[in-house]
Design a protein around this motif. Structure first.
Motif, PDB file in Angstrom:
ATOM      1  N   ALA A 217       1.146  -1.793   0.112  1.00  0.00           N
ATOM      2  CA  ALA A 217       0.367  -0.032   0.075  1.00  0.00           C
ATOM      3  C   ALA A 217       0.495   1.049   0.174  1.00  0.00           C
ATOM      4  O   ALA A 217       2.219   1.227   0.615  1.00  0.00           O
ATOM      5  CB  ALA A 217      -1.016  -0.506   1.016  1.00  0.00           C
ATOM      6  N   ALA A 218      -0.067   2.968  -0.298  1.00  0.00           N
ATOM      7  CA  ALA A 218       1.133   3.560  -0.802  1.00  0.00           C
ATOM      8  C   ALA A 218       0.740   3.725   0.509  1.00  0.00           C
ATOM      9  O   ALA A 218      -0.362   4.106   1.108  1.00  0.00           O
ATOM     10  CB  ALA A 218       0.592   4.336  -2.176  1.00  0.00           C
ATOM     11  N   ILE A 232      13.171   9.107  -6.902  1.00  0.00           N
ATOM     12  CA  ILE A 232      14.094   8.236  -7.037  1.00  0.00           C
ATOM     13  C   ILE A 232      13.079   7.511  -6.439  1.00  0.00           C
ATOM     14  O   ILE A 232      12.759   7.163  -4.636  1.00  0.00           O
ATOM     15  CB  ILE A 232      15.336   8.526  -5.939  1.00  0.00           C
ATOM     16  CG1 ILE A 232      16.137  10.314  -6.607  1.00  0.00           C
ATOM     17  CG2 ILE A 232      16.114   7.300  -6.246  1.00  0.00           C
ATOM     18  CD1 ILE A 232      17.133  10.468  -5.951  1.00  0.00           C
ATOM     19  N   GLY A 233      12.916   6.616  -6.845  1.00  0.00           N
ATOM     20  CA  GLY A 233      12.125   5.363  -6.455  1.00  0.00           C
ATOM     21  C   GLY A 233      12.259   4.407  -7.769  1.00  0.00           C
ATOM     22  O   GLY A 233      12.680   3.920  -7.941  1.00  0.00           O
ATOM     23  N   ASP A 242      -0.478   7.342 -12.145  1.00  0.00           N
ATOM     24  CA  ASP A 242       0.075   7.226 -11.327  1.00  0.00           C
ATOM     25  C   ASP A 242       1.683   6.054 -11.469  1.00  0.00           C
ATOM     26  O   ASP A 242       1.035   5.099 -11.836  1.00  0.00           O
ATOM     27  CB  ASP A 242      -0.457   6.693 -10.091  1.00  0.00           C
ATOM     28  CG  ASP A 242      -1.257   8.269 -10.153  1.00  0.00           C
ATOM     29  OD1 ASP A 242      -1.236   9.270 -10.156  1.00  0.00           O
ATOM     30  OD2 ASP A 242      -2.710   7.592  -8.904  1.00  0.00           O
ATOM     31  N   LEU A 243       2.580   6.777 -10.720  1.00  0.00           N
ATOM     32  CA  LEU A 243       3.736   5.466 -10.352  1.00  0.00           C
ATOM     33  C   LEU A 243       3.162   5.141  -8.767  1.00  0.00           C
ATOM     34  O   LEU A 243       3.519   6.713  -8.791  1.00  0.00           O
ATOM     35  CB  LEU A 243       5.434   5.707 -11.132  1.00  0.00           C
ATOM     36  CG  LEU A 243       5.561   6.566 -12.601  1.00  0.00           C
ATOM     37  CD1 LEU A 243       6.618   6.500 -13.160  1.00  0.00           C
ATOM     38  CD2 LEU A 243       5.180   5.366 -13.955  1.00  0.00           C
ATOM     39  N   HIS A 244       3.596   4.667  -8.789  1.00  0.00           N
ATOM     40  CA  HIS A 244       3.845   3.838  -7.307  1.00  0.00           C
ATOM     41  C   HIS A 244       4.927   3.174  -7.588  1.00  0.00           C
ATOM     42  O   HIS A 244       5.881   2.412  -7.672  1.00  0.00           O
ATOM     43  CB  HIS A 244       2.750   2.418  -6.745  1.00  0.00           C
ATOM     44  CG  HIS A 244       1.401   2.950  -7.230  1.00  0.00           C
ATOM     45  ND1 HIS A 244       0.967   2.637  -6.041  1.00  0.00           N
ATOM     46  CD2 HIS A 244       0.578   3.383  -7.786  1.00  0.00           C
ATOM     47  CE1 HIS A 244      -0.819   3.162  -6.081  1.00  0.00           C
ATOM     48  NE2 HIS A 244      -0.798   3.747  -7.519  1.00  0.00           N
ATOM     49  N   LEU A 245       6.027   3.965  -6.037  1.00  0.00           N
ATOM     50  CA  LEU A 245       7.631   3.947  -6.181  1.00  0.00           C
ATOM     51  C   LEU A 245       7.857   3.681  -4.909  1.00  0.00           C
ATOM     52  O   LEU A 245       7.603   4.431  -4.017  1.00  0.00           O
ATOM     53  CB  LEU A 245       8.277   5.500  -6.806  1.00  0.00           C
ATOM     54  CG  LEU A 245       7.794   5.783  -8.007  1.00  0.00           C
ATOM     55  CD1 LEU A 245       8.094   7.657  -8.106  1.00  0.00           C
ATOM     56  CD2 LEU A 245       8.141   4.812  -9.027  1.00  0.00           C
ATOM     57  N   ALA A 246       8.708   2.804  -5.018  1.00  0.00           N
ATOM     58  CA  ALA A 246       9.750   2.479  -3.311  1.00  0.00           C
ATOM     59  C   ALA A 246      10.262   3.816  -3.377  1.00  0.00           C
ATOM     60  O   ALA A 246      11.120   2.893  -4.179  1.00  0.00           O
ATOM     61  CB  ALA A 246       9.400   0.647  -3.286  1.00  0.00           C
ATOM     62  N   CYS A 247      10.864   4.718  -2.272  1.00  0.00           N
ATOM     63  CA  CYS A 247      11.453   5.201  -1.769  1.00  0.00           C
ATOM     64  C   CYS A 247      12.340   5.029  -0.665  1.00  0.00           C
ATOM     65  O   CYS A 247      11.522   4.735   0.406  1.00  0.00           O
ATOM     66  CB  CYS A 247      10.558   6.866  -2.171  1.00  0.00           C
ATOM     67  SG  CYS A 247      10.048   6.968  -3.731  1.00  0.00           S
ATOM     68  N   ALA A 248      12.902   5.038  -0.733  1.00  0.00           N
ATOM     69  CA  ALA A 248      14.148   4.817   0.732  1.00  0.00           C
ATOM     70  C   ALA A 248      13.709   5.530   1.759  1.00  0.00           C
ATOM     71  O   ALA A 248      13.531   6.975   1.550  1.00  0.00           O
ATOM     72  CB  ALA A 248      15.474   5.047   0.198  1.00  0.00           C
ATOM     73  N   VAL A 254       3.465   7.910  -4.032  1.00  0.00           N
ATOM     74  CA  VAL A 254       2.549   8.320  -5.377  1.00  0.00           C
ATOM     75  C   VAL A 254       2.900   8.944  -6.180  1.00  0.00           C
ATOM     76  O   VAL A 254       2.987   9.934  -5.739  1.00  0.00           O
ATOM     77  CB  VAL A 254       1.064   7.620  -5.406  1.00  0.00           C
ATOM     78  CG1 VAL A 254       0.568   8.037  -7.159  1.00  0.00           C
ATOM     79  CG2 VAL A 254       0.102   6.575  -4.881  1.00  0.00           C
ATOM     80  N   LEU A 255       3.125   9.388  -7.715  1.00  0.00           N
ATOM     81  CA  LEU A 255       3.779  10.065  -8.361  1.00  0.00           C
ATOM     82  C   LEU A 255       2.548  10.062  -9.682  1.00  0.00           C
ATOM     83  O   LEU A 255       2.534   9.575 -10.663  1.00  0.00           O
ATOM     84  CB  LEU A 255       5.229   9.871  -8.700  1.00  0.00           C
ATOM     85  CG  LEU A 255       5.884  10.653 -10.099  1.00  0.00           C
ATOM     86  CD1 LEU A 255       5.561  12.988  -9.442  1.00  0.00           C
ATOM     87  CD2 LEU A 255       7.031  10.767 -10.853  1.00  0.00           C
TER      88      LEU A 255
END
Length: 291
Positions: A217-218, A232-233, A242-248, A254-255
């Motif tokens: 989940a975002a 960055i993800g 929408d892009l769902h990005l796993a960001c450190a 969500v972008l």
């Protein structure tokens, strides 16, 4: 000297999404791909123009808006839009559809037959079914009839679509149940335009294509891009724009790629997302050539 790129938005092909850059080049987006860019330091977001024409004033626009157009260009773009009935004499055949985005969240709409189902992927429809096919104005009249009779909207805000993506039903049959019921009610209605051919219920499900099945989940969404900021993800899912990005250090963010248009962008060398991120409440969305 580092070259700057300008994003034209996200395009959905049958095999998946890709970012499109000025000049037509596309960057395919596959799950697990690293997305990393930064906004030029001191940069200003400028209007992207309308209908293929550059904005004559290169007007500065807000970083929070998804349209990236000044008032004049937005008005010109809208004037030639099918959605705004700007081209009532369009000779192309159109389809009426029912789209579903989550529990209690269905809409009716139209799209040109030649576009296939790309419009539904662009909207982030989890599943959909065609309702009928015919001339533009017949499709428009059917859309208005169904909106009133079935009490379904023709637009759903993206914030609401994001809010339900983490809690979608697990089976395709469950996801299709609401539009199956609506489809049955729709084809039984009187008053359909005679030139519109009704179509049988056949659901198309996008959950696997979007990568949402089993996706984490975002926890938030990018509220805007800013000069000098970075995104960055690792891509875990994509739906609509929408892009769902796993960001450190942040989890999945969500972008909305529409926020990228109008900016000068460069490859990012760092490791963290530094643009403003708005956290979701209670784990859900708020209702309110680089790689």
């Amino acid at each position: 000297m580092v070259r700057m790129w300008r994003c034209s938005g996200l395009r959905w092909a049958s095999e998946g999404p890709e970012l499109v850059w000025s000049g037509g080049r596309g960057s395919a987006l596959t799950r697990g791909k690293r997305v990393a860019f930064e906004v030029a330091e001191g940069g200003v977001r400028t209007c992207v123009g309308a209908r293929g024409h550059a904005c004559p004033g290169r007007t500065a626009v807000s970083g929070r808006g998804t349209g990236a157009r000044c008032e004049e260009c937005a008005r010109l773009d809208r004037a030639h839009s099918v959605a705004a009935d700007g081209v009532p004499d369009d000779p192309r055949p159109y389809r009426v559809y029912l789209a579903w985005f989550g529990p209690g969240m269905a809409k009716v709409g139209i799209t040109a037959v030649e576009r296939g189902s790309s419009r539904l992927r662009e909207q982030g429809a989890v599943c959909f079914s065609w309702l009928g096919t015919g001339p533009l104005m017949a499709a428009r009249r059917a859309e208005e009839l169904l909106r009133a009779a079935l009490r379904v909207p023709d637009r759903i805000p993206y914030a609401e679509k994001r809010a339900v993506r983490a809690a979608l039903p697990p089976t395709e049959a469950e996801r299709a149940a609401e539009i199956a019921e609506l489809h049955g009610r729709a084809v039984a209605l009187g008053g359909w335009p005679e030139s519109l051919t009704r179509e049988p219920f056949r659901t198309v499900d996008h959950l696997e294509l979007f990568g949402l099945e089993g996706a984490p989940a975002a926890v938030g969404e990018v509220s805007e891009l800013v000069a000098g900021g970075a995104v960055i993800g690792e891509l875990v899912a994509a739906a609509g724009p929408d892009l769902h990005l796993a960001c450190a250090g942040r989890g999945v963010v969500v972008l909305d790629t529409r926020l990228m248009t109008g900016w000068g962008l460069m490859p990012a060398g760092g490791g963290e997302t530094t643009v403003p991120v708005r956290e979701f409440r209670s784990g859900g969305a708020s209702q309110d050539g680089l790689f």
